[in-house]
Design a protein around this motif. Structure first.
Motif, mmCIF file in Angstrom:
data_model
loop_
_atom_site.group_PDB
_atom_site.id
_atom_site.type_symbol
_atom_site.label_atom_id
_atom_site.label_comp_id
_atom_site.label_asym_id
_atom_site.label_seq_id
_atom_site.Cartn_x
_atom_site.Cartn_y
_atom_site.Cartn_z
ATOM 1 N N GLN A 111 47.060 -30.665 18.617
ATOM 2 C CA GLN A 111 47.916 -31.807 18.923
ATOM 3 C C GLN A 111 48.900 -32.083 17.795
ATOM 4 O OE1 GLN A 111 48.068 -33.880 21.786
ATOM 5 N NE2 GLN A 111 46.901 -32.198 22.652
ATOM 6 N N ASN A 112 48.508 -31.766 16.590
ATOM 7 C CA ASN A 112 49.381 -32.002 15.438
ATOM 8 C C ASN A 112 50.470 -30.943 15.306
ATOM 9 O OD1 ASN A 112 47.938 -34.288 14.661
ATOM 10 N ND2 ASN A 112 46.508 -33.094 13.417
ATOM 11 N N THR A 113 50.189 -29.737 15.793
ATOM 12 C CA THR A 113 51.123 -28.633 15.558
ATOM 13 C C THR A 113 51.689 -28.013 16.836
ATOM 14 O OG1 THR A 113 49.184 -27.178 15.366
ATOM 15 C CG2 THR A 113 50.166 -27.993 13.306
ATOM 16 N N PHE A 114 50.861 -27.880 17.879
ATOM 17 C CA PHE A 114 51.293 -27.253 19.137
ATOM 18 C C PHE A 114 50.847 -28.119 20.321
ATOM 19 C CE2 PHE A 114 50.241 -23.879 16.053
ATOM 20 C CZ PHE A 114 51.487 -23.313 15.890
ATOM 21 N N PRO A 115 51.416 -29.301 20.470
ATOM 22 C CA PRO A 115 50.938 -30.231 21.506
ATOM 23 C C PRO A 115 51.189 -29.773 22.939
ATOM 24 C CG PRO A 115 52.944 -31.062 20.472
ATOM 25 C CD PRO A 115 52.523 -29.868 19.676
ATOM 26 N N HIS A 116 52.039 -28.737 23.126
ATOM 27 C CA HIS A 116 52.361 -28.277 24.477
ATOM 28 C C HIS A 116 51.264 -27.415 25.082
ATOM 29 C CE1 HIS A 116 53.425 -24.923 21.859
ATOM 30 N NE2 HIS A 116 53.278 -24.131 22.910
ATOM 31 N N ILE A 117 50.303 -26.971 24.291
ATOM 32 C CA ILE A 117 49.311 -26.007 24.753
ATOM 33 C C ILE A 117 48.340 -26.672 25.732
ATOM 34 C CG2 ILE A 117 47.325 -24.626 24.017
ATOM 35 C CD1 ILE A 117 48.836 -24.001 21.449
ATOM 36 N N ASN A 118 48.090 -25.995 26.859
ATOM 37 C CA ASN A 118 47.062 -26.444 27.802
ATOM 38 C C ASN A 118 45.689 -26.050 27.269
ATOM 39 O OD1 ASN A 118 49.040 -27.307 29.648
ATOM 40 N ND2 ASN A 118 49.150 -25.277 30.586
ATOM 41 N N VAL A 119 44.788 -27.010 27.150
ATOM 42 C CA VAL A 119 43.414 -26.730 26.747
ATOM 43 C C VAL A 119 42.536 -26.807 27.989
ATOM 44 C CG1 VAL A 119 41.469 -27.428 25.316
ATOM 45 C CG2 VAL A 119 43.803 -27.665 24.444
ATOM 46 N N GLU A 120 41.849 -25.714 28.285
ATOM 47 C CA GLU A 120 41.001 -25.612 29.467
ATOM 48 C C GLU A 120 39.558 -25.406 29.005
ATOM 49 O OE1 GLU A 120 42.428 -25.902 32.435
ATOM 50 O OE2 GLU A 120 44.546 -25.616 31.886
ATOM 51 N N VAL A 121 38.676 -26.339 29.351
ATOM 52 C CA VAL A 121 37.282 -26.273 28.937
ATOM 53 C C VAL A 121 36.447 -25.729 30.093
ATOM 54 C CG1 VAL A 121 35.299 -27.571 28.069
ATOM 55 C CG2 VAL A 121 37.632 -28.245 27.390
ATOM 56 N N PHE A 122 35.809 -24.583 29.862
ATOM 57 C CA PHE A 122 34.931 -23.982 30.863
ATOM 58 C C PHE A 122 33.488 -24.334 30.508
ATOM 59 C CE2 PHE A 122 37.666 -20.159 32.466
ATOM 60 C CZ PHE A 122 38.672 -21.043 32.811
ATOM 61 N N VAL A 123 32.877 -25.212 31.284
ATOM 62 C CA VAL A 123 31.441 -25.489 31.134
ATOM 63 C C VAL A 123 30.741 -24.362 31.891
ATOM 64 C CG1 VAL A 123 29.609 -27.183 31.448
ATOM 65 C CG2 VAL A 123 31.962 -27.958 31.052
ATOM 66 N N HIS A 124 30.263 -23.374 31.141
ATOM 67 C CA HIS A 124 29.941 -22.054 31.687
ATOM 68 C C HIS A 124 28.432 -21.844 31.820
ATOM 69 C CE1 HIS A 124 31.066 -18.058 32.808
ATOM 70 N NE2 HIS A 124 30.493 -17.484 31.774
ATOM 71 N N ASP A 151 38.677 -41.734 19.601
ATOM 72 C CA ASP A 151 38.406 -42.239 18.257
ATOM 73 C C ASP A 151 39.411 -41.700 17.248
ATOM 74 O OD1 ASP A 151 36.256 -43.607 19.275
ATOM 75 O OD2 ASP A 151 34.761 -42.121 18.630
ATOM 76 N N ALA A 152 39.925 -40.475 17.519
ATOM 77 C CA ALA A 152 40.907 -39.873 16.614
ATOM 78 C C ALA A 152 42.333 -40.321 16.934
ATOM 79 C CB ALA A 152 40.812 -38.350 16.684
ATOM 80 N N GLY A 153 42.478 -41.152 17.965
ATOM 81 C CA GLY A 153 43.797 -41.685 18.297
ATOM 82 C C GLY A 153 44.566 -40.900 19.335
ATOM 83 N N TYR A 154 43.893 -39.977 20.034
ATOM 84 C CA TYR A 154 44.574 -39.177 21.054
ATOM 85 C C TYR A 154 44.130 -39.646 22.430
ATOM 86 C CZ TYR A 154 45.818 -36.202 17.154
ATOM 87 O OH TYR A 154 46.308 -35.732 15.965
ATOM 88 N N ILE A 155 45.030 -40.307 23.145
ATOM 89 C CA ILE A 155 44.748 -40.844 24.465
ATOM 90 C C ILE A 155 45.310 -39.880 25.514
ATOM 91 C CG2 ILE A 155 44.945 -42.852 25.981
ATOM 92 C CD1 ILE A 155 43.501 -43.371 23.327
ATOM 93 N N ASN A 156 44.469 -39.503 26.470
ATOM 94 C CA ASN A 156 44.872 -38.594 27.559
ATOM 95 C C ASN A 156 45.519 -37.304 27.056
ATOM 96 O OD1 ASN A 156 43.999 -40.447 29.550
ATOM 97 N ND2 ASN A 156 45.942 -41.550 29.397
ATOM 98 N N PRO A 157 44.854 -36.564 26.182
ATOM 99 C CA PRO A 157 45.410 -35.272 25.750
ATOM 100 C C PRO A 157 45.407 -34.288 26.909
ATOM 101 C CG PRO A 157 43.169 -35.511 24.962
ATOM 102 C CD PRO A 157 43.533 -36.826 25.591
#
Length: 344
Positions: A111-124, A151-157
């Motif tokens: 979020q600090n450097t490449f905020p455009h990246i899609n993060v996809e979490v696979f609960v595998h 808590d780190a200040g990132y809402i709806n990442p």
């Protein structure tokens, strides 16, 4: 995505703790390994890079779980600047607190450097869990990651979550969702598929990448896992057989004029029809028609699919069809052809 990102072959990064299942995912989806054979895969000790020569050329990088990607010895710009999505794999059958801690740290750094990246979490590895336990783990992961980021200040990442397993279609559906976010023409493709099924009496239609069985688009009706599995299995039945006598799909160079596209249909005892037609050597349309009269209207279906194919070529033209040079994966948008229209 930015034009220069698409030209650079968008990257999918697979990250997570050791033995979380990253290598198994790439082996099953992109190399057609049987799921039970992945039990014998060794743990990844270095970055594994695969280049997929497909409808949209992209790279898949499998990262060892023990690496700290934000350590000063790594060039984070080289790793993250051109990626399309970061896929974080969590083993749902193991203690995942450390994995969640590393995930939130990674998201915050991105979020600090490449905020455009899609993060996809696979609960595998959810195949052996009962439905209630699987749902509880999924909600726990979503809640804990969300709380830590808040808590780190990132809402709806920009984070999405998926339940996955290599033993069913869920891993293909999750990766389909990831890939679709990288396709600028997705809305146009969905509209074309909606028009096709509404004029042809179809129940559901998918535009598949033939090699991986990831669907790059579908109509906007809800996805049905049972119908998806019928369509995906029909690709194996039809296309894999014709590959024995047809052109090689993994050849990245232009082959000049294509051979006639494969077309096949099959009617079940209950009257349901599954219909497949290649759009080009990378993409095929597979659809299910739950109407006993479908076989009597195949001429109409063939005509409408042909019009859809012409529109698809105009919207998502492949570079190899134009130049015969290196495949870049660059899409090209244009208006739908006006000389023909679908019939009902």
């Amino acid at each position: 995505m930015a034009k220069n990102t698409r030209q650079a072959k968008p990257r999918l990064l697979l990250m997570g703790q050791r033995r979380s299942g990253k290598s198994s995912i790439t082996s099953v989806v992109f190399h057609k390994m049987e799921p039970q054979e992945t039990l014998f895969l060794e743990s990844t000790t270095r970055i594994q890079k695969d280049i997929m020569n497909s409808f949209m050329d992209f790279q898949v990088w499998d990262f060892p779980g023990q690496l700290d990607y934000f350590d000063s010895t790594f060039d984070t710009t080289q790793i993250f600047a051109d990626i399309g999505a970061l896929i974080w794999v969590i083993d749902a059958q193991d203690e995942y607190s450390d994995s969640l801690a590393r995930l939130t740290t990674t998201i915050i750094n991105l979020q600090n450097t490449f905020p455009h990246i899609n993060v996809e979490v696979f609960v595998h590895k959810t195949d052996s869990l009962n439905e209630d336990f699987r749902s509880d783990i999924f909600q726990d992961v979503v809640q804990r990651v969300g709380d830590d980021l808040n808590d780190a200040g990132y809402i709806n990442p920009n984070v999405s979550y998926h339940l996955t397993s290599i033993y069913d279609s869920s891993i293909f559906e999750a990766l389909s969702s990831v890939i679709q976010k990288l396709i600028p023409e997705l809305d146009v493709l969905q509209n074309l598929l909606d028009t096709l099924i509404n004029n042809s009496g179809m129940t559901k239609a998918y535009l598949f990448d033939i090699l991986s069985k990831i669907y790059v688009a579908s109509d906007t009706r809800p996805v049905d896992s049972d119908i998806y599995e019928i369509c995906a299995n029909y690709i194996d039945l039809t296309v894999d057989f014709t590959d024995l006598y047809n052109y090689p799909r993994d050849d990245p160079k232009s082959l000049g004029e294509q051979m006639e596209e494969v077309e096949s249909s099959m009617t079940f005892e209950d009257g349901k029809m599954v219909y497949l037609k290649e759009m080009n050597k990378h993409l095929c349309l597979v659809t299910v028609i739950q109407n006993k009269e479908a076989k009597d209207k195949k001429g109409l279906i063939d005509y409408n699919v042909h019009i859809f194919q012409d529109a698809l070529k105009a919207v998502f033209e492949r570079a190899w069809e134009k130049t015969g040079g290196e495949v870049t994966g660059e899409g090209q948008s244009s208006a739908r052809p006006e000389q023909n229209s679908l019939e009902t």
